[in-house]
Every structure is written in C-alpha cells, then in structure tokens.
Design a protein around this motif. Structure first.
Motif, mmCIF file in Angstrom:
data_model
loop_
_atom_site.group_PDB
_atom_site.id
_atom_site.type_symbol
_atom_site.label_atom_id
_atom_site.label_comp_id
_atom_site.label_asym_id
_atom_site.label_seq_id
_atom_site.Cartn_x
_atom_site.Cartn_y
_atom_site.Cartn_z
ATOM 1 N N VAL A 1 -1.307 -4.005 -2.928
ATOM 2 C CA VAL A 1 -0.355 -4.074 -4.040
ATOM 3 C C VAL A 1 0.937 -3.377 -3.654
ATOM 4 O O VAL A 1 2.043 -3.835 -3.982
ATOM 5 N N PHE A 2 0.814 -2.271 -2.937
ATOM 6 C CA PHE A 2 2.007 -1.494 -2.578
ATOM 7 C C PHE A 2 2.935 -2.303 -1.681
ATOM 8 O O PHE A 2 4.165 -2.253 -1.831
ATOM 9 N N GLU A 3 2.375 -3.069 -0.752
ATOM 10 C CA GLU A 3 3.215 -3.899 0.109
ATOM 11 C C GLU A 3 3.931 -4.967 -0.710
ATOM 12 O O GLU A 3 5.113 -5.258 -0.476
ATOM 13 N N ALA A 4 3.225 -5.545 -1.670
ATOM 14 C CA ALA A 4 3.833 -6.585 -2.500
ATOM 15 C C ALA A 4 4.983 -6.026 -3.327
ATOM 16 O O ALA A 4 6.056 -6.639 -3.427
ATOM 17 N N ASP B 1 10.359 -6.237 -7.116
ATOM 18 C CA ASP B 1 9.765 -5.931 -8.418
ATOM 19 C C ASP B 1 8.836 -7.055 -8.856
ATOM 20 O O ASP B 1 9.063 -8.231 -8.560
ATOM 21 N N VAL B 2 7.789 -6.664 -9.593
ATOM 22 C CA VAL B 2 6.814 -7.619 -10.106
ATOM 23 C C VAL B 2 6.829 -7.543 -11.628
ATOM 24 O O VAL B 2 6.692 -6.458 -12.202
ATOM 25 N N LEU B 3 7.003 -8.689 -12.265
ATOM 26 C CA LEU B 3 7.001 -8.762 -13.726
ATOM 27 C C LEU B 3 5.678 -9.343 -14.194
ATOM 28 O O LEU B 3 5.219 -10.364 -13.683
ATOM 29 N N LEU C 1 -4.640 -2.826 -13.291
ATOM 30 C CA LEU C 1 -5.866 -2.156 -12.890
ATOM 31 C C LEU C 1 -6.003 -2.117 -11.369
ATOM 32 O O LEU C 1 -6.429 -1.108 -10.799
ATOM 33 N N GLU C 2 -5.619 -3.208 -10.711
ATOM 34 C CA GLU C 2 -5.702 -3.246 -9.249
ATOM 35 C C GLU C 2 -4.754 -2.224 -8.630
ATOM 36 O O GLU C 2 -5.092 -1.563 -7.630
ATOM 37 N N LEU C 3 -3.568 -2.086 -9.185
ATOM 38 C CA LEU C 3 -2.620 -1.076 -8.717
ATOM 39 C C LEU C 3 -3.249 0.313 -8.784
ATOM 40 O O LEU C 3 -3.180 1.096 -7.823
ATOM 41 N N ARG D 1 2.672 8.558 0.311
ATOM 42 C CA ARG D 1 3.301 8.922 1.577
ATOM 43 C C ARG D 1 3.415 7.682 2.438
ATOM 44 O O ARG D 1 2.424 6.985 2.706
ATOM 45 N N GLU D 2 4.629 7.373 2.862
ATOM 46 C CA GLU D 2 4.870 6.237 3.742
ATOM 47 C C GLU D 2 5.711 6.707 4.913
ATOM 48 O O GLU D 2 6.929 6.889 4.790
#
Length: 709
Positions: A358-361, A366-368, A380-382, A470-471
């Motif tokens: 999810v983080f890569e996406a 932005d995701v709406l 929930l997946e996030l 952390r990235e």
C-alpha cells in the motif's frame, strides 16, 4: 430540469418579513427570524422523507420495511436527544434560536408534528407493508390470526422461554410503580379477583427483559409451504399474560413504552477521570426524565392518566399506537428472511489495493476512496500492513465509532504488540456508543496502546490516521483522512470519502494535530488543513465572502456544498449575502436545514436539495469556484454550530486535480442531476420530491455509481 411533486412539511410558515418601525432598522436585516427554519422541525421532516422510501413501490419490499424501521429508530433518537434538550430549555426559560421560536412553543410543535409522523408510520405498517409482506409469503401474525396449532406452540414457547424470566409486579401500597427502563417493552395489566394472600387485583406491570427475542419465527410445520411466519413478543405477552396471574381474571393487557432523556451530562472540569465519570452516568442513563409515552390505542383513559402522572408528562406527550410500540424491532425480519428478490441487489465494491505494498501505491500518488463503491478494506489493509511492517515506527489514529469486533482495533492491538508506538484518541462521548468506546479504550490500553480521551469540552469528531515510516535515511508520513467513521459496517451503508496521501504538508499538519490532542500544545499553524474550533468556521466564511466579492465585481461566483445538516447562523447569513451579490449556490443537505432558499431579494440564487436513497448520504464536500481556480475540500464537519465551534474537526483539500474532478463528477454533479431520490426545499419550508421532467431521462445518483462498478 427536475420537477418536484410530492411535498413533506416542516410545520413552519412561509417567511413573512416583519417591517420594523422607522428609525429602528436592525444592524443586520439578515438576522430576521422569518428567514430561518427551525432546526428541530426540519430534522423531524427528514424522517418523512425516509418514510417515503417505505411507501415507494419501486423500492424492494424488505428494503421498504427497513426504511420504515429506520424512520422509527430515528424518531426514538430524536426524542431522546433533541426533544429532551428542548424540554430542558423550556424548563430553564432559555431564549429562542435564530428562527425566533421559544422552546416552550417549539416543544408543542414537536409533539404535534411527531404525532403526524407516528400516524403515517403505523398507516404504512398496517395498511401497506404488512399486507404486502403477507402477499409475498412473509407473514407477521397478530394474535387474532393464530390458528389452534400455532397458538398451542406459542403458548408452550411462552411457558418455556418467556415466563421464566418475567417478574410481574402488582401495584399496591407495598409495591409502588417500578422504574421503567428507557425504550423497554412493558405491559400494564388490569386484574380482577384475589391473589393467594387475599389481596384484591387492580393493576400490574410486566416488564420484558432485553434478553428476550422481540420477534419469534414459527417452525416450518406451522406455516405455509412457501411462507415464513413471525410473531412479535408483544403479541405473545398480550395473549398469554394470564399465565402470570393464576386464579385472577385479566380484564385487559396494554403494551407501553417510555422514552427518556439520553443526553449524558458530565462536567469535565469537575471530574478527575472522564472514563470513570461516564461509566457512572451510563449506569443511570436508562432512568432519566421521560419525554414520550407510547401506549396501545385501546388502553383505558384512567390508566393513561396514571402513567402520564407517574412519568411527569403532559397530555400531548402520549402517542396511541395501533400496532407494536417497538415497531423498529421488526427490522429483524429483514435479516431473517433470505429472499434476494425482496432486497436490493448485492454488489461488490472496488478494491483500490489489489496486491502489493500500500505504501508504494500511495507514494506514487494520492488515493481517493468513495465508500461504499470503494471497499473499506483499503483502509484496513493500510493499517494491517503498517502493523507488521518493520519500517513503520508509529501509528496515531482517532476513533469516534468503530463497531463491535472491529478489525481496525485488532490491527492497532497487533501493531502495539509488534512494538510500534501506537497512540489512539478515543472519543468516549460519541452518542450511544459511549459504552462500546469505553470497552475499546480498555482493550487498547491492555495491549500497550497510549489512549487519549481528547480535549476537555470538545468532542473529537475528526477522522485521522497517521503512519510514520522509515524509508532510507528519512521518515515519511502516510495519512488517511475521512468524512466518515472507522467503522466497516457504516462504510457499506453510508456514502463517505477518504483520502490516503503522503503529501508532506498534510502529513505535518496531521502530526501537529495529534500533538495538540495528546498533549498541551499551544496554538498551531496548519499549512493545508482547516480545523475546528479554530480555523474552519472562519475559513468557510472567508471563502463564501470571496465568492460574493467575485460576483459583485461581475465575475462568476459559485458554491456547491454537500453536508448532513446546516444551522450555523453566521454561515447562513454569509450564504444569504453571497446570494444577494449574485453567487450561484447549490446545497445538498441530507437532514436539517435552517436556511430558506428562494426568498426574493435574499436567497434567490440558493437551491437546497436532499438525497434519500439506498445508502445514507454522509460525505461532506465543499467546492468553491474561486474565479476559475476551484478549491475542493472534504471534511468531517457539517455546517452546524456544534461542529464548527464546539468540536475538533478537520477539513482537508483535494490537491490532485484528477481526484478533485472525480469528486465533483461522482458526488456533486451526480447528486445535482438526481431526479429520482432528490427532494427540493422551497422557501415555505416544504420539501417536494423530484421527478424527471418531460423528455428527461431518470437519474439516481447512487444507482449510477453502482452501475459503474
């Protein structure tokens, strides 16, 4: 152009602007009470629009039953909170609101208007839905319709399952009137004869514990081959109450229910522990002052007078019921009957995160999320990925309503056990969810989550989730902001919007907000977000004023906003001023609205509509034209005094032009084009149902989004 037809009335008069004596011109004529509708009566009127769904033959039959029950539940809550508040204001002699109606006068109007709604609800049940259900093989049997075999089975059921938990109480000097729990089912029984102690029978009260099923399905052998048959507990109590009084004659048995004030009052400045104080208040909530009595329509007047006297209620607070007093309990039939042809068609929402990180996406853009058309599983997946990701250091979240057995809470618990720093702001004062939220708070604390109860005096209604990850050599913030609660159930039945973003400025704003909520931070300056009770109210007023200035200078002024309710007087006046300047304003207000649209010289350029359909319209969206550079905001706040001035709320911009265009198309323009489930508000306070104009194609906003899945 949609043509309005059927109307529902708020019970208010059309605006009559009262001329003032010369020399007494008000500083602001837009404060004239005639320009404002009453909020409480407007809220009551919303339930007539819900009830209209129950009467619509185009709606599947079991869904019509659900709408009827929703209107009943809404009315219960209206009496518990709104009527109770007005009654208290009348007792204190408080001044009227902006519409000019004194609390005592308003209370009379509420009781009268509610009586019309109750009559309409039971007409719908007795004359429309119950016969239609029976024709479709779903029978809710009154005791007059039981055949001998059904009666024998029901009597045995009563003796084995019901009688053992009943405790009838005879009324005499040693047995005063019992405490009656809020909204509980009760039967008052008229008796004749002597009991075992030689005491003469008079009256008795039978209380039905909440552990008893309110509706019982008859076994297959007692119903028709292609039928399902149900009996209400209230019918069984009335039929077999004589079993509780052997040796005496039952002359009459009459069901009743009392509704009480359910508004919790905790002086937060005077308590050391809010959770402990709320637990104490909750213990007594069910026995607070009464505001309404519902009773069987054939109950003798002396008994009614006795009950009114006991509950300290006026004559107009009693409602005579031709049917079950707890009609909302019939909603169980919707779940018990598995007949797809009698319900809305099932649908599968989109999953915005099919697989992978999810983080890569979100890092890519932005995701709406537009619920329920987009699955809540994305949120929930996030959270699930954050709970197990070794690079995630901290999670912060607000919880207002979460639902029973919440997967969100499960993920937060797992994150804490995996060593993440987890902080959750739990709003204990979420109305009717206080007890559930106390349980959530206890569970989180046991798992090592730092639980915060928000800010003294301000409910935390904001919907925020912050994940710190952390990235490489830097920390990145991922944020979810929403218009609705972190509740998987309502995400399937409410329309709401959510934004998942890694925008640095939004992330920093949310970080500052959590610092403010969990600590004693000073005033903060936010770059992107507007916040109640500090900047949102003024931010709205300034943007409305900007559109007015544009229109006054000959440029297009345009506002489109969607919300659940509108009553904040300064905002209403600002909208009136914008209309007078020539701004074109469309408001999509599902429930209560105190603004009068279409008043000549005041609100000619304002249109107000309400959408009532399969899903509860719950998203809050504000759009401002801004001279060709439109601004799109989503928010947790309605334009109510409490949301703008007495709660912690957030309003967030949609910065991605493609996502802003999607919201404008899917939400605002879609709702404005609806000519099947929309109601238009007139200047006289009446709502009229829209129908397609001649040659116009029918359009349902919600169905259009379902068709696009």
């Amino acid at each position: 152009m949609n043509r309005p037809t059927t109307d529902t009335r708020t019970g208010t008069e059309a605006p009559q602007l009262v001329p003032l004596p010369t020399g007494h011109e008000p500083a602001d004529p837009l404060r004239d009470p005639a320009l404002y509708l009453n909020r409480e009566l407007s809220q009551l009127d919303f339930n007539f629009r819900v009830l209209a769904q129950a009467l619509d033959p185009q709606v599947p039959l079991l869904e019509r039953l659900r709408f009827l029950c929703i209107s009943c539940t809404n009315l219960d809550e209206f009496f518990e909170i709104r009527t109770a508040t007005v009654r208290h204001a009348a007792q204190l002699g408080l001044p009227p609101a902006s519409d000019g109606m004194a609390p005592a006068q308003l209370l009379e109007s509420i009781y009268a208007r509610a009586a019309e709604l109750v009559q309409a609800q039971y007409d719908c049940w007795n004359q429309v839905l119950r016969p239609a259900l029976a024709e479709s093989g779903v029978r809710i049997l009154p005791r007059q319709a039981w055949n001998p075999r059904q009666r024998r089975w029901l009597r045995a059921y009563f003796r084995n399952k019901v009688m053992p938990v009943l405790s009838p109480l005879g009324l005499d000097p040693s047995h005063p009137f019992p405490r009656i729990l809020n909204k509980s089912l009760n039967v008052v029984v008229m008796l004749e004869g002597m009991d075992a102690f030689g005491r003469p029978g008079h009256l008795a009260i039978v209380r039905a514990p909440r552990s008893l099923n309110r509706i019982v399905e008859l076994p297959r052998q007692l119903r028709g081959r292609d039928e399902q048959a149900f009996v209400l507990l209230s019918s069984m109590l009335a039929a077999f109450v004589d079993e509780l009084f052997p040796g005496m004659t039952v002359k009459g048995a009459y069901q009743f229910r009392v509704t009480r004030n359910s508004e919790l009052v905790v002086d937060e400045d005077e308590v050391d522990n809010l959770a402990s104080a709320l637990r104490t208040e909750l213990a007594g909530r069910g026995y607070r002052p009464a505001v309404r009595l519902e009773i069987a329509h054939d109950c003798p007047r002396p008994i009614v007078r006795s009950l009114l006297q006991n509950f300290e209620l006026p004559e107009n607070a009693v409602y005579y019921i031709d049917g079950p007093v707890n009609l909302n309990r019939v909603i169980q039939v919707h779940e018990l009957v598995q007949r797809p042809e009698l319900k809305y068609p099932a649908f599968t929402p989109r999953n915005r995160f099919e697989e992978g990180s999810v983080f890569e996406a979100v890092a890519r853009g932005d995701v709406l999320l537009h619920h329920p058309f987009d699955s809540f599983s994305a949120v929930l997946e996030l959270l699930k990925q954050a709970a197990v990701d070794p690079d995630v250091l901290a999670i912060k979240q607000t919880l207002y309503r979460t639902g029973k057995d919440s997967a969100i809470v499960d993920a937060l618990v797992q994150a804490a056990r995996n060593g993440k720093d987890v902080t959750v702001v739990v709003e204990l004062r979420a109305r009717f969810d206080e007890d559930a939220n106390l349980g959530v708070a206890d569970r989180l604390q046991e798992a090592g989550v730092q639980v915060v109860y928000g800010v003294v005096g301000y409910k935390t209604h904001a919907k925020m989730l912050l994940i710190v990850r952390r990235e490489g050599r830097r920390l990145r913030r991922y944020v979810h902001l929403g218009t609705g609660n972190y509740h998987s159930g309502t995400a399937r039945s409410y329309t709401d919007l959510g934004l998942i973003t890694a925008d640095p400025e939004i992330g920093n704003d949310v970080h500052l907000l959590f610092q403010q909520l969990s600590g004693l931070a000073p005033s903060i300056r936010l770059r992107r977000l507007l916040q109640s009770p500090f900047t949102l109210h003024q931010g709205l007023l300034s943007r409305i004023a900007r559109e007015a200035q544009l229109a006054a200078s000959g440029r297009p002024g345009r506002i489109v906003a969607k919300m659940n309710a509108l009553n904040e007087p300064q905002v209403v006046r600002a909208l009136y001023q914008a209309s007078q300047a020539g701004v074109q304003i469309d408001l999509i207000v599902r429930g209560a609205c105190t603004l009068r649209p279409g008043v000549p010289g005041v609100s000619d350029n304002i249109r107000v509509r309400s959408i009532v359909g399969r899903f509860l319209e719950h998203s809050r969206v504000y759009w401002f034209g801004n001279d060709g550079r439109p601004e799109m905001y989503c928010a947790s706040a309605d334009w109510l005094e409490r949301n703008l001035l007495r709660r912690v709320e957030i309003c967030f911009p949609i910065l991605d032009p493609a996502l802003a265009e999607r919201i404008e198309r899917e939400v605002l323009q879609n709702c404005l084009a609806d000519n099947l489930n929309a109601w238009e508000l007139g200047p006289d306070g009446t709502y009229r149902k829209c129908v397609p104009a001649e040659g116009e194609a029918p359009h349902s906003a919600q169905q259009a989004l379902l068709d696009a899945l």
